[in-house]
Design a protein around this motif. Sequence first.
Motif, short mmCIF file in Angstrom:
data_model
loop_
_atom_site.label_atom_id
_atom_site.label_comp_id
_atom_site.label_asym_id
_atom_site.label_seq_id
_atom_site.Cartn_x
_atom_site.Cartn_y
_atom_site.Cartn_z
N LEU A 1 -55.52 -7.65 72.68
CA LEU A 1 -56.38 -8.63 73.33
C LEU A 1 -57.85 -8.23 73.28
O LEU A 1 -58.73 -9.08 73.18
N THR B 1 -59.41 -13.14 78.38
CA THR B 1 -58.09 -13.73 78.55
C THR B 1 -57.77 -13.75 80.04
O THR B 1 -57.86 -12.72 80.71
N ARG C 1 -60.06 -9.41 70.40
CA ARG C 1 -60.53 -10.79 70.41
C ARG C 1 -61.88 -10.82 71.11
O ARG C 1 -62.16 -9.99 71.96
N VAL D 1 -59.53 -8.77 79.97
CA VAL D 1 -58.45 -9.46 80.68
C VAL D 1 -58.81 -9.59 82.15
O VAL D 1 -59.19 -8.62 82.80
N GLN E 1 -56.63 -18.04 74.81
CA GLN E 1 -55.52 -18.73 75.47
C GLN E 1 -55.24 -18.05 76.80
O GLN E 1 -55.23 -16.83 76.90
N ARG E 2 -55.02 -18.88 77.80
CA ARG E 2 -54.66 -18.36 79.11
C ARG E 2 -53.17 -18.04 79.07
O ARG E 2 -52.42 -18.65 78.32
N HIS E 3 -52.75 -17.08 79.88
CA HIS E 3 -51.34 -16.68 79.93
C HIS E 3 -50.82 -16.87 81.35
O HIS E 3 -51.41 -16.37 82.30
#
Length: 143
Positions: free
Chosen positions: A74, A81, A77, A109, A44-46
């Motif tokens: 994160l 991200t 996963r 990230v 999922q993008r934030h």
Amino acid sequence: MPVTYQILPRHNLVYVRYSGAMMVEDSLKAFDTYARDPGARPGQRHLVDLSRITDMERDFARIMQLQATKGAELAMRETETLMVYFANTPLSLRAAALAKNGWSVSQGVIAVVFEREDAVMSALGLPCETIDDMLQTDLRKID
């Protein structure tokens, strides 16, 4: 609470909004709640909206602890991200820079900062010009 989040599954996006004083404890609680949310998914993008902050915690050791905690979650996963920060004031830009610099690619990230909402929407590939438009679009049902 000065930090809230909303999962927008149609956009594969988590919208995080800060307001008032940005405190590490509030961020830790919100991230922990998100991590346990049944709607939370790898990849999922934030979108982190810092445009409404009026102050920020300056205990940099605690801020780095927050990043390490989030990074550990994160990194577990198996997908990257995208973390997009919207910051349009000198204070929010400082907060965004601090947050962005706390991430590393090894944590999975990719963090970017934008000063304009239309640039945020474009980077996320969304056909909206503002965050409010995005939220309204997400509320409408598509048949």
